[in-house]
Design a protein around this motif. Structure first.
Motif, mmCIF file in Angstrom:
data_model
loop_
_atom_site.group_PDB
_atom_site.id
_atom_site.type_symbol
_atom_site.label_atom_id
_atom_site.label_comp_id
_atom_site.label_asym_id
_atom_site.label_seq_id
_atom_site.Cartn_x
_atom_site.Cartn_y
_atom_site.Cartn_z
ATOM 1 N N VAL A 193 0.834 -1.202 0.000
ATOM 2 C CA VAL A 193 0.000 0.000 0.000
ATOM 3 C C VAL A 193 0.871 1.256 0.000
ATOM 4 N N VAL A 194 1.909 1.277 0.823
ATOM 5 C CA VAL A 194 2.808 2.437 0.890
ATOM 6 C C VAL A 194 3.483 2.653 -0.463
ATOM 7 N N ILE A 195 3.955 1.614 -1.103
ATOM 8 C CA ILE A 195 4.602 1.726 -2.409
ATOM 9 C C ILE A 195 3.617 2.246 -3.449
ATOM 10 N N ALA A 196 2.386 1.769 -3.427
ATOM 11 C CA ALA A 196 1.378 2.230 -4.377
ATOM 12 C C ALA A 196 1.084 3.719 -4.186
ATOM 13 N N VAL A 197 0.973 4.166 -2.945
ATOM 14 C CA VAL A 197 0.715 5.589 -2.670
ATOM 15 C C VAL A 197 1.887 6.440 -3.158
ATOM 16 N N CYS A 198 3.101 6.001 -2.908
ATOM 17 C CA CYS A 198 4.277 6.736 -3.377
ATOM 18 C C CYS A 198 4.297 6.821 -4.900
ATOM 19 N N ALA A 199 3.946 5.735 -5.568
ATOM 20 C CA ALA A 199 3.918 5.738 -7.035
ATOM 21 C C ALA A 199 2.888 6.733 -7.554
ATOM 22 N N VAL A 200 1.736 6.812 -6.915
ATOM 23 C CA VAL A 200 0.704 7.764 -7.328
ATOM 24 C C VAL A 200 1.194 9.197 -7.124
ATOM 25 N N VAL A 201 1.826 9.480 -5.994
ATOM 26 C CA VAL A 201 2.325 10.825 -5.712
ATOM 27 C C VAL A 201 3.373 11.234 -6.747
ATOM 28 N N VAL A 202 4.310 10.367 -7.063
ATOM 29 C CA VAL A 202 5.345 10.672 -8.053
ATOM 30 C C VAL A 202 4.716 10.899 -9.426
ATOM 31 N N THR A 203 3.765 10.065 -9.805
ATOM 32 C CA THR A 203 3.103 10.207 -11.101
ATOM 33 C C THR A 203 2.379 11.538 -11.204
ATOM 34 N N VAL A 204 1.658 11.934 -10.181
ATOM 35 C CA VAL A 204 0.936 13.206 -10.190
ATOM 36 C C VAL A 204 1.920 14.375 -10.309
ATOM 37 N N ASN A 205 3.039 14.327 -9.597
ATOM 38 C CA ASN A 205 4.035 15.396 -9.674
ATOM 39 C C ASN A 205 4.659 15.488 -11.063
ATOM 40 N N VAL A 206 4.925 14.366 -11.682
ATOM 41 C CA VAL A 206 5.518 14.374 -13.022
ATOM 42 C C VAL A 206 4.527 14.911 -14.047
ATOM 43 N N VAL A 207 3.278 14.500 -13.956
ATOM 44 C CA VAL A 207 2.262 14.939 -14.915
ATOM 45 C C VAL A 207 1.998 16.435 -14.779
ATOM 46 N N ASN A 208 2.019 16.965 -13.573
ATOM 47 C CA ASN A 208 1.717 18.376 -13.344
ATOM 48 C C ASN A 208 2.919 19.299 -13.536
ATOM 49 N N ALA A 209 4.098 18.758 -13.768
ATOM 50 C CA ALA A 209 5.293 19.589 -13.948
ATOM 51 C C ALA A 209 5.159 20.393 -15.240
ATOM 52 N N GLN A 210 5.411 21.686 -15.147
ATOM 53 C CA GLN A 210 5.338 22.577 -16.301
ATOM 54 C C GLN A 210 6.744 22.781 -16.850
ATOM 55 N N PRO A 211 6.914 22.686 -18.159
ATOM 56 C CA PRO A 211 8.236 22.968 -18.715
ATOM 57 C C PRO A 211 8.556 24.450 -18.551
ATOM 58 N N PRO A 212 9.817 24.798 -18.420
ATOM 59 C CA PRO A 212 10.163 26.209 -18.251
ATOM 60 C C PRO A 212 9.830 27.014 -19.504
ATOM 61 N N ARG A 213 9.423 28.269 -19.319
ATOM 62 C CA ARG A 213 9.172 29.159 -20.454
ATOM 63 C C ARG A 213 10.514 29.676 -20.930
ATOM 64 N N LEU A 214 10.786 29.522 -22.214
ATOM 65 C CA LEU A 214 12.067 29.933 -22.771
ATOM 66 C C LEU A 214 11.916 31.215 -23.576
ATOM 67 N N LEU A 215 12.993 31.988 -23.608
ATOM 68 C CA LEU A 215 13.015 33.198 -24.417
ATOM 69 C C LEU A 215 13.093 32.829 -25.898
ATOM 70 N N ASP A 216 12.540 33.677 -26.739
ATOM 71 C CA ASP A 216 12.625 33.505 -28.184
ATOM 72 C C ASP A 216 14.051 33.852 -28.611
ATOM 73 N N GLN A 217 14.811 32.848 -28.999
ATOM 74 C CA GLN A 217 16.224 33.017 -29.328
ATOM 75 C C GLN A 217 16.438 34.072 -30.412
ATOM 76 N N GLU A 218 15.648 34.006 -31.462
ATOM 77 C CA GLU A 218 15.795 34.949 -32.573
ATOM 78 C C GLU A 218 15.525 36.381 -32.118
ATOM 79 N N ALA A 219 14.462 36.585 -31.355
ATOM 80 C CA ALA A 219 14.118 37.931 -30.888
ATOM 81 C C ALA A 219 15.204 38.495 -29.969
#
Length: 107
Positions: free
Chosen positions: A17-43
């Motif tokens: 049960v503990v392993i399953a809960v940890c797997a769910v927590v890690v999965t939710v964190n990975v799915v909700n991670a936002q990629p960083p906003r990058l500057l427009d190189q050309e501009a």
């Protein structure tokens, strides 16, 4: 021995049960991670060219800035710009806000 067997099964079940809960927590964190906003190189390179070359030449030719710079307030980096006569000038670029507004100084 029966008591030890029941205890061992309980520990194994609780561990699963503990392993399953940890797997769910890690999965939710990975799915909700936002990629960083990058500057427009050309501009960025065009702005640096205009700043260093006095606004007369906004060509990106000979302008070298780091790639994949994050649009994060306080982020500072340096760009080099090839100028006439084979010389090189530099610009210090700072991200002023999280929307990607820049401040730059030629040196």
């Amino acid at each position: 021995m029966t008591e030890q067997g029941k205890f061992a099964r309980s520990v194994v079940g609780l561990s699963a049960v503990v392993i399953a809960v940890c797997a769910v927590v890690v999965t939710v964190n990975v799915v909700n991670a936002q990629p960083p906003r990058l500057l427009d190189q050309e501009a960025v390179e065009r702005q640096v060219a205009a700043t260093v070359r006095g606004g007369s030449d906004m060509s990106r030719d000979g302008v070298f800035c780091p790639t994949a710079m994050e649009a994060k307030k306080g982020n500072v980096f340096e760009c080099s710009v090839a100028v006439g006569g084979g010389g090189t000038d530099f610009a210090k670029v700072e991200v002023v806000d999280d929307q990607g507004k820049l401040s730059m100084d030629k040196y």
